[in-house]
Scaffold this motif. Structure first.
Motif, mmCIF file in Angstrom:
data_model
loop_
_atom_site.group_PDB
_atom_site.id
_atom_site.type_symbol
_atom_site.label_atom_id
_atom_site.label_comp_id
_atom_site.label_asym_id
_atom_site.label_seq_id
_atom_site.Cartn_x
_atom_site.Cartn_y
_atom_site.Cartn_z
ATOM 1 N N GLU A 21 -5.601 9.535 -11.531
ATOM 2 C CA GLU A 21 -6.800 10.054 -12.181
ATOM 3 C C GLU A 21 -7.972 9.083 -12.162
ATOM 4 O O GLU A 21 -9.085 9.464 -12.507
ATOM 5 N N THR A 22 -7.731 7.834 -11.762
ATOM 6 C CA THR A 22 -8.805 6.836 -11.738
ATOM 7 C C THR A 22 -8.826 6.134 -10.387
ATOM 8 O O THR A 22 -7.847 6.150 -9.638
ATOM 9 N N ASP A 23 -9.942 5.499 -10.093
ATOM 10 C CA ASP A 23 -10.024 4.702 -8.869
ATOM 11 C C ASP A 23 -8.991 3.577 -8.896
ATOM 12 O O ASP A 23 -8.394 3.252 -7.864
ATOM 13 N N GLU A 24 -8.765 3.015 -10.072
ATOM 14 C CA GLU A 24 -7.768 1.950 -10.196
ATOM 15 C C GLU A 24 -6.375 2.481 -9.886
ATOM 16 O O GLU A 24 -5.560 1.793 -9.262
ATOM 17 N N GLY A 25 -6.095 3.698 -10.312
ATOM 18 C CA GLY A 25 -4.806 4.317 -10.001
ATOM 19 C C GLY A 25 -4.621 4.516 -8.509
ATOM 20 O O GLY A 25 -3.553 4.228 -7.957
ATOM 21 N N TRP A 26 -5.669 5.003 -7.847
ATOM 22 C CA TRP A 26 -5.598 5.177 -6.392
ATOM 23 C C TRP A 26 -5.413 3.823 -5.699
ATOM 24 O O TRP A 26 -4.657 3.714 -4.734
ATOM 25 N N GLN A 27 -6.098 2.794 -6.184
ATOM 26 C CA GLN A 27 -5.973 1.467 -5.566
ATOM 27 C C GLN A 27 -4.566 0.893 -5.743
ATOM 28 O O GLN A 27 -4.049 0.210 -4.858
ATOM 29 N N LYS A 28 -3.934 1.169 -6.885
ATOM 30 C CA LYS A 28 -2.556 0.717 -7.101
ATOM 31 C C LYS A 28 -1.625 1.372 -6.078
ATOM 32 O O LYS A 28 -0.753 0.711 -5.509
ATOM 33 N N VAL A 29 -1.828 2.656 -5.850
ATOM 34 C CA VAL A 29 -0.999 3.364 -4.873
ATOM 35 C C VAL A 29 -1.286 2.836 -3.472
ATOM 36 O O VAL A 29 -0.371 2.636 -2.668
ATOM 37 N N ARG A 30 -2.547 2.575 -3.163
ATOM 38 C CA ARG A 30 -2.901 2.050 -1.843
ATOM 39 C C ARG A 30 -2.254 0.682 -1.620
ATOM 40 O O ARG A 30 -1.704 0.396 -0.557
ATOM 41 N N ALA A 31 -2.323 -0.176 -2.628
ATOM 42 C CA ALA A 31 -1.722 -1.512 -2.509
ATOM 43 C C ALA A 31 -0.219 -1.400 -2.262
ATOM 44 O O ALA A 31 0.345 -2.151 -1.452
ATOM 45 N N ALA A 32 0.433 -0.463 -2.935
ATOM 46 C CA ALA A 32 1.871 -0.272 -2.721
ATOM 47 C C ALA A 32 2.148 0.209 -1.306
ATOM 48 O O ALA A 32 3.089 -0.263 -0.654
ATOM 49 N N ALA A 33 1.322 1.130 -0.796
ATOM 50 C CA ALA A 33 1.518 1.647 0.557
ATOM 51 C C ALA A 33 1.317 0.553 1.605
ATOM 52 O O ALA A 33 2.099 0.440 2.558
ATOM 53 N N VAL A 34 0.292 -0.261 1.426
ATOM 54 C CA VAL A 34 0.046 -1.369 2.358
ATOM 55 C C VAL A 34 1.205 -2.370 2.305
ATOM 56 O O VAL A 34 1.709 -2.821 3.340
ATOM 57 N N SER A 35 1.648 -2.711 1.107
ATOM 58 C CA SER A 35 2.775 -3.639 0.970
ATOM 59 C C SER A 35 4.056 -3.066 1.569
ATOM 60 O O SER A 35 4.856 -3.798 2.164
ATOM 61 N N LEU A 36 4.244 -1.768 1.446
ATOM 62 C CA LEU A 36 5.414 -1.120 2.035
ATOM 63 C C LEU A 36 5.364 -1.202 3.556
ATOM 64 O O LEU A 36 6.382 -1.460 4.208
ATOM 65 N N ALA A 37 4.185 -1.034 4.143
ATOM 66 C CA ALA A 37 4.027 -1.187 5.597
ATOM 67 C C ALA A 37 4.345 -2.623 6.011
ATOM 68 O O ALA A 37 5.014 -2.854 7.029
ATOM 69 N N GLU A 38 3.890 -3.578 5.234
ATOM 70 C CA GLU A 38 4.187 -4.984 5.534
ATOM 71 C C GLU A 38 5.675 -5.260 5.406
ATOM 72 O O GLU A 38 6.243 -6.027 6.196
ATOM 73 N N THR A 39 6.318 -4.638 4.437
ATOM 74 C CA THR A 39 7.762 -4.779 4.273
ATOM 75 C C THR A 39 8.491 -4.232 5.495
ATOM 76 O O THR A 39 9.459 -4.824 5.978
ATOM 77 N N ALA A 40 8.018 -3.098 5.997
ATOM 78 C CA ALA A 40 8.626 -2.512 7.199
ATOM 79 C C ALA A 40 8.539 -3.490 8.363
ATOM 80 O O ALA A 40 9.508 -3.652 9.119
ATOM 81 N N ASP A 41 7.396 -4.151 8.492
ATOM 82 C CA ASP A 41 7.253 -5.156 9.557
ATOM 83 C C ASP A 41 8.227 -6.314 9.350
ATOM 84 O O ASP A 41 8.816 -6.821 10.304
ATOM 85 N N ALA A 42 8.409 -6.736 8.104
ATOM 86 C CA ALA A 42 9.324 -7.839 7.813
ATOM 87 C C ALA A 42 10.765 -7.485 8.167
ATOM 88 O O ALA A 42 11.559 -8.361 8.530
ATOM 89 N N LEU A 43 11.114 -6.194 8.083
ATOM 90 C CA LEU A 43 12.477 -5.772 8.435
ATOM 91 C C LEU A 43 12.792 -6.011 9.908
ATOM 92 O O LEU A 43 13.956 -6.052 10.290
ATOM 93 N N LEU A 44 11.766 -6.175 10.721
ATOM 94 C CA LEU A 44 11.961 -6.376 12.158
ATOM 95 C C LEU A 44 12.219 -7.838 12.520
ATOM 96 O O LEU A 44 12.530 -8.142 13.671
ATOM 97 N N ILE A 45 12.099 -8.736 11.567
ATOM 98 C CA ILE A 45 12.345 -10.158 11.835
ATOM 99 C C ILE A 45 13.829 -10.353 12.105
ATOM 100 O O ILE A 45 14.676 -9.993 11.284
ATOM 101 N N PRO A 46 14.169 -10.910 13.276
ATOM 102 C CA PRO A 46 15.592 -11.086 13.613
ATOM 103 C C PRO A 46 16.336 -11.939 12.589
ATOM 104 O O PRO A 46 15.802 -12.928 12.078
ATOM 105 N N ASP A 47 17.545 -11.523 12.277
ATOM 106 C CA ASP A 47 18.455 -12.242 11.378
ATOM 107 C C ASP A 47 17.904 -12.435 9.967
ATOM 108 O O ASP A 47 18.335 -13.328 9.239
#
Length: 128
Positions: A21-47
């Motif tokens: 309902e707020t811009d801050e709420g949308w930004q919290k969701v965006r930050a989580a989505a970006v961090s989740l994408a970064e986490t996906a990249d980290a899963l590709l690190i061998p071993d």
């Protein structure tokens, strides 16, 4: 899991579908989505360890060593799930940037499928 939960909790179904309902709420969701994408990249690190040392598996889960063995055995599937997680995370960023509650709801469902699919293969393959 905590990042995905932010996306899942972002859409509420009452009389109608509602998003943040707020811009801050949308930004919290965006930050989580970006961090989740970064986490996906980290899963590709061998071993890369799947859990910190001494982590006790949850009920029905394999041990970290068993999960690591499955990842080594099915590495192509692991990479596919990581790419899927990255893609759905990018879709979530788009949904947030356009403030599309319908798209965010759809992406949250896809995220659930991607997460559950990977966990069924690597974390708890013996559960039905």
């Amino acid at each position: 899991m905590p990042l995905a939960q932010i996306l899942w909790d972002a859409v509420v179904y009452e009389d109608t579908i509602k998003g943040p309902e707020t811009d801050e709420g949308w930004q919290k969701v965006r930050a989580a989505a970006v961090s989740l994408a970064e986490t996906a990249d980290a899963l590709l690190i061998p071993d890369r360890p799947v859990a910190p040392p001494g982590k006790t598996p949850g009920e029905g889960e394999l041990s970290p060593q068993e999960i690591q063995a499955l990842i080594a055995k099915n590495h192509d599937a692991w990479i596919g799930f990581a790419h899927g997680l990255h893609e759905v995370s990018a879709q979530a960023v788009h949904a947030v940037d356009t403030k599309s509650v319908d798209e965010l709801s759809e992406v949250a469902g896809t995220l659930d499928s991607v997460c559950e699919g990977c966990h069924q293969v690597f974390w708890y393959p013996n559960q039905r």
